[in-house]
Design an enzyme around this catalytic site. Structure first.
Site, PDB file in Angstrom:
ATOM      1  NE  ARG A 321       9.759 -33.185  29.998  1.00  0.00           N
ATOM      2  CZ  ARG A 321      10.461 -33.948  29.785  1.00  0.00           C
ATOM      3  NH1 ARG A 321      10.183 -35.021  29.300  1.00  0.00           N
ATOM      4  NH2 ARG A 321      11.765 -34.290  30.628  1.00  0.00           N
ATOM      5  CB  SER A 421      13.609 -34.260  28.060  1.00  0.00           C
ATOM      6  OG  SER A 421      14.595 -35.356  28.173  1.00  0.00           O
ATOM      7  CG  HIS A 422      12.890 -37.963  25.577  1.00  0.00           C
ATOM      8  ND1 HIS A 422      12.739 -37.575  26.836  1.00  0.00           N
ATOM      9  CD2 HIS A 422      11.873 -38.575  25.097  1.00  0.00           C
ATOM     10  CE1 HIS A 422      11.830 -38.202  27.378  1.00  0.00           C
ATOM     11  NE2 HIS A 422      11.128 -38.776  26.345  1.00  0.00           N
ATOM     12  CG  ASP A 603      18.219 -36.130  25.842  1.00  0.00           C
ATOM     13  OD1 ASP A 603      19.390 -35.674  26.037  1.00  0.00           O
ATOM     14  OD2 ASP A 603      17.063 -36.145  26.570  1.00  0.00           O
ATOM     15  CG  ASP A 605      17.344 -32.415  28.476  1.00  0.00           C
ATOM     16  OD1 ASP A 605      17.358 -33.521  27.932  1.00  0.00           O
ATOM     17  OD2 ASP A 605      17.143 -32.372  29.696  1.00  0.00           O
ATOM     18  CG  ASP A 607      18.871 -35.409  30.424  1.00  0.00           C
ATOM     19  OD1 ASP A 607      18.303 -35.879  29.154  1.00  0.00           O
ATOM     20  OD2 ASP A 607      17.937 -35.247  31.413  1.00  0.00           O
ATOM     21  NE  ARG A 608      15.843 -38.886  28.611  1.00  0.00           N
ATOM     22  CZ  ARG A 608      14.452 -39.368  28.854  1.00  0.00           C
ATOM     23  NH1 ARG A 608      14.138 -40.727  28.383  1.00  0.00           N
ATOM     24  NH2 ARG A 608      13.681 -39.003  29.839  1.00  0.00           N
ATOM     25  CB  THR A 672      10.821 -43.474  36.934  1.00  0.00           C
ATOM     26  OG1 THR A 672      10.892 -44.949  36.504  1.00  0.00           O
ATOM     27  CG2 THR A 672      11.365 -42.620  35.717  1.00  0.00           C
ATOM     28  CD  GLU A 699      15.870 -42.162  35.365  1.00  0.00           C
ATOM     29  OE1 GLU A 699      15.381 -41.926  36.480  1.00  0.00           O
ATOM     30  OE2 GLU A 699      15.589 -41.762  34.295  1.00  0.00           O
ATOM     31  CB  SER A 701      14.331 -43.864  30.044  1.00  0.00           C
ATOM     32  OG  SER A 701      14.781 -43.167  31.154  1.00  0.00           O
ATOM     33  CE  LYS A 712      17.360 -38.446  32.234  1.00  0.00           C
ATOM     34  NZ  LYS A 712      16.480 -38.006  33.315  1.00  0.00           N
TER      35      LYS A 712
END
Length: 886
Positions: A321, A421-422, A603, A605, A607-608, A672, A699, A701, A712
């Site tokens: 990233r 991600s986020h 989020d 992508d 996954d959260r 993690t 997790e 997060s 996730k």
């Protein structure tokens, strides 16, 4: 790159220096057989051993009759001064003697390097010579980088183990059949060995095909073009041609061959152009072919573009990233993609078989990156691509597609996921890329280390610059053929949601969830924050469960997430949080009108997840524990006999630990990173170990999931909560059991883990690293330290030994474990696009039923003060005020 590998003459020094020679003699060993590892014909032949033993020779070399293929190999001669046999290597020959050296009528026998040695005689020579064996030195002219003829020229000094023949009195040589010599030293040898000119015996040895009548075809392929294996791999990507009836094959220039071609007699092929040309299929007999002016691949023609390493391309736990403009810089994306292709091919993945999946969260630069990866994939041998419609694929959906989509012969061998991600998106914000493997999970550390290593040494990347841009807005297939008709590539744009939604429907009881959603006293709102989960939410809640569009918010993906920060927490999902009657600290606020019964957020992508009830926030740690406790309400788990194991990342609270102990689940605490959970899920399937599935993990997060995919899965967690709510609300005539009711009941049974995480984003990396190093150095002195009412029982740096593959992960977080079970943890996040993120985790367990409704900040106030004193973040980073508290 490799430099100065030891010559095999070092074998003797190794035997002596390691003590192995003395040990073998002490154990009664008398004879040693040694050969080159690349000689596939060198087996331990008992007849030859018997001859060696009865001949009483001190040293015996196996030789073969020289042919044109062997004229550059070392041959035997007799030294006039003492009549000893000696070995002459080509590097020892003066230039003016090269013609005589290669005269196979004058020097008829060459050394196979299959050697038989009397260990006692070797010991005598070593002792007589003062601890070594006096071998002649060989001088070889090389380059520092064997893959680059233009790199620094050097002289390499080495010795050959066969040269020891001149040191032994009574040494001998025997002539053996060619079956004893099947070497792979050059691409000439490798092409011949891979062809039908060789066969594998029932004893698994490679021998010359009887149809060759004892004479191997002579191979003369261009030594400059095919010096390295990679070039031969590219030339034979379509298969190995038949050579069994070939007498001599000469290739000059770059070609592409196929298994549909048969060379018969003497054949020569020439191509002086800079593009590899296709050798026609069918029989080619006793002729020369000039392919220079032949039609090439056209849009499928690969080009090698020169490049150089770019600093900072080491993938973190969730890929690489950086700021979007960094990725848009010259060669940045290309270097990383090429390094990834090189790494996955080095692991044995055949990218020409199956499909390469590509998709992302739709952030700025997503579509351009997809077109680049397609063009580079073709140049690296990929024949089929699956691309999510509009370039969209959530991270869990990528895993689902890899694992579930068929047919088998098209199954994905891996995927590029374009996501940060986020992290925020847009031209001034972040972009990211990660690679997932054939099990649907993130690349393991071994692979990401290899990718990074490749980025530090890259000199160029392959790309098909003339390949047309693919319309990724419409589902369907596009097939592009090479101009010469030898190859074709298919790019299929697939429905982004189909595989994932189908999988989720097989996991949950959709009719019972619909019955809950249809209750007049139940309302929900799902905020996908303009991320990739919008289409998935629509497919599930609108199309499958028949809910109103108003149950979704921010459900249209945007390349900058509408200027927001698509991170599902109390701070960034502020619009949803306010609708649910809370502030950014989770405190209740006054709201006009009704508040939904259930709220959730996703989020960027997908996954959260964040779970909310009416004016009630469920911490990710509590969410994981409650899903585990209610697992039997989910058909996927109940149908398989119930949940077997749970896992949490080390910073996540221990709430799920108590559920695991109560319900007798296997429990794991990992670093993690979802890849650690993936190993546990695949313990049996990939490693032959214990089966821990069905399996739930999470997790702190805001990541939760199970073994249905290897990532996730945010929408899975939302459906899991709705399934739990449906299971306790089966009677519509009864009052609604709420999210808060479920959590309160859980606390009453298991106690409450008061928990919070402080994120300090955008910190100076040098200062943050120094802070972590100082705490790491002070772990011993802090152990036993009394701070207020707390005693630090243990201070350490978390190390994880993977119970599945034995790998060790160090420096995974500084922990302060208090005597009463409370914890303080610090981690330096490796997934931020810029700067450093320091994460501080505070946890205190409370079993007293009268203290389960305390304010979180008040409950943890003393521990927070201790944590700030321990880390001294104000000194190192200039602030004690976090960016986000969750």
């Amino acid at each position: 790159n490799e430099w100065c590998p030891p010559g095999h003459g070092d074998l003797y020094a190794a035997l002596v220096g390691s003590g192995k020679l003395d040990a073998l003699l002490a154990d009664g060993f008398k004879y040693m057989f040694v050969s080159n590892s690349d000689n596939l014909g060198a087996t331990l032949d008992l007849k030859i051993l018997a001859h060696f033993a009865t001949s009483d020779a001190s040293f015996m070399m196996e030789c073969c009759q020289r042919t044109e293929n062997d004229k550059k190999g070392g041959h035997l001669a007799i030294r006039n001064s003492d009549k000893h046999l000696i070995l002459r290597e080509s590097a020892m020959c003066a230039d003016e003697d090269e013609a005589d050296f290669q005269d196979i009528t004058k020097h008829q026998f060459f050394n196979t390097n299959n050697l038989w040695i009397r260990l006692d005689k070797l010991k005598e020579i070593v002792d007589k010579s003062g601890g070594f064996i006096p071998l002649p030195m060989i001088k070889n002219n090389k380059t520092v980088d064997p893959k680059d003829d233009a790199s620094q020229k050097v002289v390499q000094l080495e010795t050959a183990m066969g040269a020891a023949i001149e040191c032994f009195d009574g040494a001998s040589a025997i002539v053996v059949p060619r079956t004893r010599f099947a070497p792979v030293k050059k691409c000439n040898d490798l092409l011949l060995l891979r062809s039908d000119a060789y066969v594998i015996t029932p004893e698994y040895t490679a021998v010359l095909n009887p149809a060759c009548n004892g004479v191997a075809p002579i191979m003369a392929i261009d030594s400059k073009k095919y010096k390295l294996v990679d070039a031969l791999e590219a030339a034979t990507e379509g298969g190995i041609p038949s050579l069994v009836n070939c007498k001599k094959l000469t290739i000059k220039g770059l070609v592409r061959m196929t298994k549909k071609t048969s060379f018969v007699g003497e054949v020569s092929i020439t191509n002086t152009s800079d593009e590899a040309k296709f050798v026609p299929a069918g029989e080619i007999k006793d002729k020369g072919l000039d392919l220079t002016s032949a039609t090439g691949l056209g849009p499928l023609k690969p080009t090698l573009v020169k490049s150089a390493p770019i600093d900072g391309q080491k993938p973190g736990t969730s890929g690489l990233r950086k700021k979007t403009k960094v990725f848009m810089g010259e060669n940045y994306l290309n270097n990383f993609v090429q390094s990834t292709f090189d790494a996955i091919k080095a692991t044995g993945t055949d990218v020409s078989e199956g499909s390469l999946l590509i998709g992302g969260d739709g952030r700025y630069f997503n579509d351009d990156a997809i077109q680049t990866i397609i063009k580079m994939g073709i140049a690296n041998g990929v024949k089929r691509f699956w691309v999510g419609k509009d370039g969209l694929l959530s991270t869990p959906a990528v895993s689902a597609v890899i694992r579930e989509r068929g047919p088998v012969w098209q199954k994905a061998f891996g995927a590029f996921i374009l996501t940060a991600s986020h992290n925020p998106g847009g031209p001034e914000e972040d972009f990211g890329i990660k690679y997932n493997c054939e099990n649907g999970g993130p690349a393991p550390e071994k692979l990401t280390d290899e990718i990074y290593k490749n980025t530090t040494a890259i000199k160029g990347y392959k790309i098909c610059q003339d390949f047309p841009a693919i319309d990724i807005t419409t589902v369907g297939s596009t097939t592009v053929a090479g101009a010469d008709g030898s190859e074709e590539v298919t790019v299929e744009v697939i429905d982004a949601t189909e595989a994932h939604v189908t999988l989720l429907k097989s996991i949950f009881d959709f009719p019972s969830i619909k019955a809950l959603l249809d209750r007049p006293d139940f309302t929900m709102i799902y905020d996908t924050m303009h991320g990739v989960n919008g289409p998935y939410a629509k497919a599930i809640f609108i199309d499958e469960l028949g809910q109103l569009e108003s149950s979704l918010m921010n459900a249209t993906p945007k390349d900058d997430f509408n200027g927001g920060h698509a991170d599902p927490n109390l701070t960034y999902a502020k619009e949803l949080v306010a609708i649910m009657g809370l502030d950014k600290k989770g405190n209740k606020i006054d709201v006009e009108g009704s508040i939904p019964s259930f709220g959730a957020a996703a989020d960027g992508d997908g996954d959260r997840n964040m779970i909310l009830g009416t004016q009630f926030f469920v911490t990710p740690s509590d969410s994981l524990a409650i899903i585990a406790a209610y697992a039997d309400s989910i058909p996927y788990f109940k149908a398989q006999g119930g949940l077997k194991a749970v896992a949490r990342s080390m910073p996540t609270s221990g709430a799920v630990d108590r559920v695991a102990k109560d319900l007798n689940f296997d429990l794991f605490e990992t670093p993690t990173g979802w890849k650690y959970f993936g190993n546990l899920m695949d313990s049996k399937a990939l490693y032959g170990g214990k089966d821990y599935t069905p399996f739930i993990c999470g997790e702190e997060s805001f990541g939760t999931g199970s073994d249905h995919v290897r990532e996730k899965d945010g929408i899975w967690a939302v459906l899991a909560w709705l399934q739990i709510l449906a299971s306790v609300n089966t009677d519509p005539s009864q009052s609604l059991v709420t999210v808060e009711d479920i959590v309160q009941k859980h606390w009453a049974k298991y106690g409450r883990n008061y928990y919070c995480r402080w994120d300090f984003e955008g910190m100076d990396k040098v200062g943050a690293t120094a802070m972590m190093d100082k705490m790491r150095a002070d772990t011993a002195s802090n152990t036993g330290r009394v701070m207020g009412k707390y005693t630090i029982a243990t201070a350490d740096d978390f190390t994880y030994v993977d119970p599945v593959d034995g790998s060790v992960a160090k420096k995974q977080g500084i922990r302060f474990l208090m005597a009463d079970g409370s914890r303080i943890v610090f981690r330096l996040s490796g997934t931020a696009g810029s700067g450093a993120t320091v994460r501080m985790y505070i946890e205190q367990y409370e079993a007293d039923p009268t203290k389960l409704d305390m304010d979180v900040a008040a409950a943890l106030e003393d521990l927070v003060k201790i944590a700030l004193e321990l880390c001294k973040i104000g000194e190192y980073c200039g602030t004690e005020t976090p960016t986000v508290i969750t």
